[in-house]
Design an enzyme around this catalytic site. Structure first.
Site, PDB file in Angstrom:
ATOM      1  N   SER A 113       6.630  -5.331   9.057  1.00 45.12           N
ATOM      2  CA  SER A 113       7.002  -3.989   9.502  1.00 45.12           C
ATOM      3  C   SER A 113       6.825  -3.810  11.006  1.00 45.12           C
ATOM      4  O   SER A 113       7.488  -4.443  11.797  1.00 45.12           O
ATOM      5  CB  SER A 113       6.217  -2.936   8.717  1.00 45.12           C
ATOM      6  OG  SER A 113       6.677  -1.640   9.004  1.00 45.12           O
ATOM      7  N   HIS A 114       5.884  -2.952  11.409  1.00 47.77           N
ATOM      8  CA  HIS A 114       5.704  -2.597  12.804  1.00 47.77           C
ATOM      9  C   HIS A 114       4.692  -3.491  13.518  1.00 47.77           C
ATOM     10  O   HIS A 114       4.387  -3.262  14.688  1.00 47.77           O
ATOM     11  CB  HIS A 114       5.252  -1.134  12.900  1.00 47.77           C
ATOM     12  CG  HIS A 114       4.014  -0.858  12.083  1.00 47.77           C
ATOM     13  ND1 HIS A 114       4.020  -0.895  10.717  1.00 47.77           N
ATOM     14  CD2 HIS A 114       2.750  -0.553  12.450  1.00 47.77           C
ATOM     15  CE1 HIS A 114       2.798  -0.616  10.263  1.00 47.77           C
ATOM     16  NE2 HIS A 114       2.013  -0.418  11.292  1.00 47.77           N
ATOM     17  N   ASP A 277      11.629   0.725  13.614  1.00 48.41           N
ATOM     18  CA  ASP A 277      10.603  -0.315  13.704  1.00 48.41           C
ATOM     19  C   ASP A 277      11.128  -1.682  13.297  1.00 48.41           C
ATOM     20  O   ASP A 277      12.332  -1.893  13.182  1.00 48.41           O
ATOM     21  CB  ASP A 277       9.400   0.072  12.842  1.00 48.41           C
ATOM     22  CG  ASP A 277       9.715   0.024  11.351  1.00 48.41           C
ATOM     23  OD1 ASP A 277      10.875   0.296  10.989  1.00 48.41           O
ATOM     24  OD2 ASP A 277       8.812  -0.289  10.551  1.00 48.41           O
ATOM     25  N   ASP A 279      11.279  -3.538  10.518  1.00 46.46           N
ATOM     26  CA  ASP A 279      12.134  -3.741   9.348  1.00 46.46           C
ATOM     27  C   ASP A 279      13.048  -2.566   9.048  1.00 46.46           C
ATOM     28  O   ASP A 279      13.728  -2.550   8.020  1.00 46.46           O
ATOM     29  CB  ASP A 279      11.295  -4.085   8.121  1.00 46.46           C
ATOM     30  CG  ASP A 279      10.390  -2.951   7.670  1.00 46.46           C
ATOM     31  OD1 ASP A 279       9.992  -2.140   8.526  1.00 46.46           O
ATOM     32  OD2 ASP A 279      10.069  -2.876   6.470  1.00 46.46           O
ATOM     33  N   ASP A 281      12.462   0.744   8.451  1.00 44.27           N
ATOM     34  CA  ASP A 281      12.152   1.850   7.534  1.00 44.27           C
ATOM     35  C   ASP A 281      11.480   3.038   8.229  1.00 44.27           C
ATOM     36  O   ASP A 281      11.387   4.118   7.644  1.00 44.27           O
ATOM     37  CB  ASP A 281      11.308   1.370   6.348  1.00 44.27           C
ATOM     38  CG  ASP A 281       9.968   0.761   6.740  1.00 44.27           C
ATOM     39  OD1 ASP A 281       9.671   0.685   7.943  1.00 44.27           O
ATOM     40  OD2 ASP A 281       9.220   0.366   5.823  1.00 44.27           O
ATOM     41  N   ARG A 282      11.037   2.872   9.472  1.00 49.04           N
ATOM     42  CA  ARG A 282      10.396   3.980  10.176  1.00 49.04           C
ATOM     43  C   ARG A 282      11.325   4.565  11.231  1.00 49.04           C
ATOM     44  O   ARG A 282      12.303   3.939  11.637  1.00 49.04           O
ATOM     45  CB  ARG A 282       9.100   3.515  10.836  1.00 49.04           C
ATOM     46  CG  ARG A 282       8.085   2.985   9.849  1.00 49.04           C
ATOM     47  CD  ARG A 282       6.778   2.642  10.516  1.00 49.04           C
ATOM     48  NE  ARG A 282       5.842   2.099   9.535  1.00 49.04           N
ATOM     49  CZ  ARG A 282       4.523   2.236   9.603  1.00 49.04           C
ATOM     50  NH1 ARG A 282       3.983   2.907  10.604  1.00 49.04           N
ATOM     51  NH2 ARG A 282       3.749   1.713   8.679  1.00 49.04           N
ATOM     52  N   LYS A 376      11.340   4.238   2.586  1.00 52.15           N
ATOM     53  CA  LYS A 376      11.642   5.083   3.730  1.00 52.15           C
ATOM     54  C   LYS A 376      12.793   4.449   4.494  1.00 52.15           C
ATOM     55  O   LYS A 376      13.006   3.237   4.406  1.00 52.15           O
ATOM     56  CB  LYS A 376      10.416   5.279   4.608  1.00 52.15           C
ATOM     57  CG  LYS A 376       9.601   4.039   4.934  1.00 52.15           C
ATOM     58  CD  LYS A 376       8.337   4.423   5.656  1.00 52.15           C
ATOM     59  CE  LYS A 376       7.421   3.234   5.898  1.00 52.15           C
ATOM     60  NZ  LYS A 376       6.649   2.841   4.712  1.00 52.15           N
TER      61      LYS A 376
END
Length: 543
Positions: A113-114, A277, A279, A281-282, A376
């Site tokens: 992710s982030h 981010d 991947d 999703d944010r 998300k």
């Protein structure tokens, strides 16, 4: 042909809130990735034989090598069909959508992710179930248990699959289909949002700036914002996914997206800014010289949902993670719909979405989504805001300020203390928990403590109970301070402190959050002894 490889278990493969995340060097150990994937396949064996899986990641370092390994293990475990994103690139929400569209057995997402990427950065892997959402805790715990006892894995003979060229390939009995995931996702978004109206707004001169942070959303953003919606070339920045994210930290917040923030603060800056981010999703939403907190973003979208085609018939309910501000609660009360408070982690929204108890959901950690997928979705949130701007014909700041005047403002901040000593972090939490009874009635920042607890969640759908999700200090309905240890990092511990207070005075409603919350920020240190336990005088990140 496949072979059986003898192995020894690793004892550190327990998935967190978003899968298994470790430094790249850990995943590069012989058998480490193979063990975990086989443990996963052992736990879902009845579902995957002859079935379809979706596979892809955020393009970070080790992504390509991991995909080749996973394909070989999938072939040896009799998976029937695997859909792979071209170049190994597949955003997390796009994987969720693909699982649901294809009625796949599940999907494997390679992402941390982030978290930072590159050879010295992090890598991650998680499994999404048939509904498109993150695997429930019951499954991740079974995977962990299996990983601690595994003594063999199955893997096909080496055969390189060209994941850069769309087409269908064969690996033993496994069909591997390489697709362009961007086109499929863009078509999906056009069914939810009024692209023509957004296009007209951009043609009339509204300027946008999107920072893809050299992560997965770059190709998606260029295809949607520049090609389909007609934003000028260059509206998408850092749009080429890189294995090390260009040396940056792919976390869309005020600290790590500083260049975008500076651009939006300039007098001649764009009208609308956003970032996503690693991947995809944010999301972070910005107006001209204006930052929209994720909590406020969720509340504004809920209050305006019927203005957008995909939600024109209204929403049945909303949900937020416990640390997310109570702004959306006030919208839900006005709309007379349920509002659920869940632990942090998108998987907790899955049951509510599947049961049609909620339509929109979100977390303060820059995550917003709806029932269109079970993750998300960063670009979805950006398109929702653009559609809203096109309909309301107001600036971002004016829309949010108008919302505050109607519902009141939940002034909110999050202070992150990153990479602190894990023993010290747990010591802080344990000491605070032991003092709960003595806190009741104490006055801090002019407010009396009315309750203190360790948040637990009883799932209204399956009856499961999840405990120890964060320590809450409540000051009636007016304010809260929450302390929580994050489960997304790979080094030390991250202490997150969430501070919130409702503000209804119009003369103060637009003031800086750090100023309005100063006394509560000081109270948080007094109550928990942050400096005493961690040795830190200030947080690393403030949002």
């Amino acid at each position: 042909m496949s072979q059986t490889v003898t192995t020894r278990p690793f004892q550190d493969q327990r998935p967190g809130t978003s899968g298994l995340r470790k430094p790249v060097s850990v995943f590069q150990q012989p058998h480490y990735l193979e063990n975990f994937v086989q443990a996963l396949f052992d736990c879902v064996a009845k579902d995957i034989v002859g079935a379809t899986l979706v596979l892809g990641g955020d393009g970070r370092y080790h992504n390509r090598e991991a995909i080749q390994t996973i394909l070989r293990i999938a072939a040896a475990n009799k998976v029937g069909h695997v859909v792979v994103g071209r170049g190994g690139i597949y955003s997390t929400p796009a994987v969720s959508a693909a699982i649901r569209k294809r009625h796949a057995a599940g999907g494997i997402i390679l992402s941390a992710s982030h978290n930072p990427g590159g050879p010295e950065g992090d890598f991650g892997i998680k499994y999404n179930s048939r509904n498109g959402g993150p695997a429930p805790e019951s499954l991740t715990e079974r995977i962990f248990s299996r990983s601690k006892e595994i003594d063999r894995y199955f893997i096909a003979e080496p055969q390189h699959i060209d994941i850069d060229r769309p087409g269908t390939y064969r690996l033993d009995t496994l069909n591997v289909e390489v697709i362009d995931p961007v086109e499929e996702y863009a078509q999906f978004m056009q069914r939810l949002f009024d692209f023509e109206r957004i296009r007209e707004m951009l043609q009339e001169g509204l300027r946008i700036s999107f920072d893809a942070m050299h992560a997965v959303t770059g190709p998606y953003a260029k295809a949607i914002f520049e090609d389909l919606l007609g934003a000028p070339q260059g509206s998408v920045h850092n749009g080429i996914p890189l294995a090390d994210f260009g040396g940056g930290h792919p976390d869309p917040n005020l600290t790590y997206a500083a260049a975008l923030v500076a651009q939006m603060q300039a007098p001649d800056g764009p009208d609308f800014g956003a970032a996503s981010d690693g991947d995809g999703d944010r999301n972070m939403i910005l107006g001209k010289q204006f930052f929209v907190t994720p909590s406020d973003s969720l509340a504004v979208l809920a209050a305006n949902a019927t203005r957008v085609p995909g939600y024109k018939d209204g929403i049945v309910g909303v949900a937020r993670s416990m640390p997310t501000s109570r702004a959306v609660d006030r919208v839900a009360a006005a709309l007379d719909i349920p509002c659920f408070e869940t632990p942090t982690g998108w998987k907790f929204f899955g049951n509510l979405l599947d049961a049609d108890r909620i339509t929109l959901c979100g977390e303060e950690s820059f995550g917003t989504g709806s029932n269109h997928v079970r993750e998300k979705d960063g670009l979805w949130a950006v398109l929702f805001w653009l559609n809203l701007l096109a309909v309301r014909k107001q600036s971002v700041a004016d829309i949010v300020r108008e919302h505050w005047r109607e519902y009141g403002r939940d002034v909110y901040t999050r202070h992150d203390y990153e990479n602190i000593d894990a023993t010290a972090a747990h010591g802080l939490m344990n000491a605070l928990r032991d003092r709960f009874d003595t806190l009741i009635g104490q006055v801090h920042a002019g407010l009396s403590v009315t309750a203190a607890d360790d948040f637990a969640y009883d799932d209204p759908i399956d009856g499961s109970r999840t405990e120890h999700q964060g320590l809450r200090i409540l000051f009636g309905n007016e304010a809260r301070i929450i302390f929580r240890l994050s489960g997304t990092g790979t080094q030390g511990a991250t202490l997150r402190v969430y501070i919130e207070r409702q503000e209804t005075r119009d003369t103060h409603i637009d003031a800086d959050a750090q100023v309005l919350l100063r006394s509560l920020i000081e109270a948080a240190d007094t109550i928990a002894g942050i400096r005493k336990h961690t040795g830190r005088n200030a947080p690393d990140v403030i949002t």
